[in-house]
Design a protein around this motif. Structure first.
Motif, PDB file in Angstrom:
ATOM      1  N   GLY A 196    -101.636  92.860 -19.197  1.00  0.00           N
ATOM      2  CA  GLY A 196    -102.294  93.563 -17.756  1.00  0.00           C
ATOM      3  C   GLY A 196    -101.316  94.030 -17.064  1.00  0.00           C
ATOM      4  N   GLY A 197    -100.149  94.197 -17.509  1.00  0.00           N
ATOM      5  CA  GLY A 197     -98.940  94.468 -16.476  1.00  0.00           C
ATOM      6  C   GLY A 197     -98.982  96.136 -15.967  1.00  0.00           C
ATOM      7  N   LEU A 198     -98.351  96.606 -15.131  1.00  0.00           N
ATOM      8  CA  LEU A 198     -98.211  97.883 -14.693  1.00  0.00           C
ATOM      9  C   LEU A 198     -97.346  98.961 -15.429  1.00  0.00           C
ATOM     10  CD1 LEU A 198     -98.429  97.312 -11.028  1.00  0.00           C
ATOM     11  CD2 LEU A 198    -100.317  97.744 -12.214  1.00  0.00           C
ATOM     12  N   ILE A 199     -97.495 100.029 -15.013  1.00  0.00           N
ATOM     13  CA  ILE A 199     -96.305 101.109 -15.310  1.00  0.00           C
ATOM     14  C   ILE A 199     -95.066 100.704 -14.640  1.00  0.00           C
ATOM     15  CG2 ILE A 199     -97.761 102.887 -16.281  1.00  0.00           C
ATOM     16  CD1 ILE A 199     -97.609 104.179 -13.601  1.00  0.00           C
ATOM     17  N   ARG A 200     -94.076 100.832 -15.375  1.00  0.00           N
ATOM     18  CA  ARG A 200     -92.779 100.872 -14.426  1.00  0.00           C
ATOM     19  C   ARG A 200     -91.949 101.710 -13.712  1.00  0.00           C
ATOM     20  NH1 ARG A 200     -89.958  95.964 -16.700  1.00  0.00           N
ATOM     21  NH2 ARG A 200     -91.719  94.433 -16.988  1.00  0.00           N
ATOM     22  N   TRP A 201     -92.409 102.992 -14.153  1.00  0.00           N
ATOM     23  CA  TRP A 201     -91.687 103.978 -13.312  1.00  0.00           C
ATOM     24  C   TRP A 201     -91.732 104.064 -11.695  1.00  0.00           C
ATOM     25  CZ3 TRP A 201     -93.587 107.533 -10.190  1.00  0.00           C
ATOM     26  CH2 TRP A 201     -95.062 107.808 -10.383  1.00  0.00           C
TER      27      TRP A 201
END
Length: 189
Positions: free
Chosen positions: A131-136
Motif C-alpha cells: 500500500g506504499g506510495l510512489i517515490r519520485w
C-alpha cells in the motif's frame, strides 16, 4: 553592486516563500500523524500510505526550510570560536565556508540527486511496503531543497561581499532582528 543586492533580495524572498510552504507541510504532517494514530488506536486500522505521506511531508519541510535557516543565520556553526573575531573577519570566514564547503556540496548533491530523481520518476518506482506510495515526489525534494540552499549560499556570499565593501550593514543580523548590532558594520560581536 546594487544589481547583485537585488538578486540577493530576490533569492531571500524566494526562500521565505518556500519556508512558509514548509510550515504548512509540518502542520499537515502533524495532523496526518495524529489522525493516523487515532484511527489506528480506535479502529485498529493502519495504512502504510498514510505513514509514508507523513514521511514525505516531513522530508519536504526539512529540505525546503534549510535555505531559510541559512538565510536567517540560524544554522549550526561554531559561534563560540567565530564570535571572538571582528565582523569583517567573520565575513571572510563565512565566504571561505560558502565557497569551499557549502556551494561545492550543493553542486555535488545536485549532480547525483537529479539523475536519482529522474530515474525514480521515469520508472514509476513504488515503495516496497504494501500500500506504499510512489517515490519520485520525495526524491524531488532533494534537488529542489539543494537548489534553494545553493541559491541562498550565493545570496549570503553577495551580502558578505557587500558588507566588506561597506554597502551593507552587518550580514549577521537575523531576519527577525530589527536593527543591526551596536557599532554598525564595524561593531564587535
Amino acid at each position: 553592486m546594487q544589481a547583485w543586492l537585488r538578486l540577493s533580495r530576490g533569492i531571500d524572498a524566494l526562500n521565505r516563500f518556500f519556508g512558509r510552504i514548509a510550515i504548512w507541510f509540518i502542520f499537515a504532517a502533524t495532523v496526518l500523524s495524529a489522525g493516523n494514530a487515532i484511527v489506528r488506536k480506535l479502529l485498529n486500522v493502519g495504512s502504510n500510505a498514510w505513514l509514508e505521506a507523513q514521511w514525505y511531508l516531513y522530508a519536504a519541510a526539512f529540505m525546503l526550510a534549510a535555505a531559510l535557516t541559512l538565510r536567517n543565520n540560524e544554522h549550526v556553526r561554531i559561534d563560540i570560536l567565530i564570535s571572538r573575531f571582528s565582523l569583517r573577519t567573520q565575513a571572510w570566514m563565512d565566504l571561505f565556508g560558502l565557497f569551499f564547503m557549502l556551494l561545492p556540496v550543493c553542486v555535488g548533491v545536485l549532480y547525483f540527486s537529479i539523475p536519482f530523481f529522474w530515474q525514480g520518476f521515469v520508472s514509476g518506482e513504488m515503495s516496497s511496503n504494501s500500500g506504499g506510495l510512489i517515490r519520485w515526489p520525495v526524491y524531488l525534494t532533494i534537488p529542489v531543497g539543494f537548489t534553494l540552499l545553493l541559491l541562498q549560499g550565493i545570496s549570503e556570499a553577495i551580502k558578505r561581499v557587500a558588507f566588506l565593501r561597506g554597502a551593507l550593514p552587518s550580514p549577521f543580523v537575523k531576519e527577525s532582528d530589527e536593527t543591526p548590532p551596536a557599532g554598525g558594520a564595524e561593531g564587535a560581536r
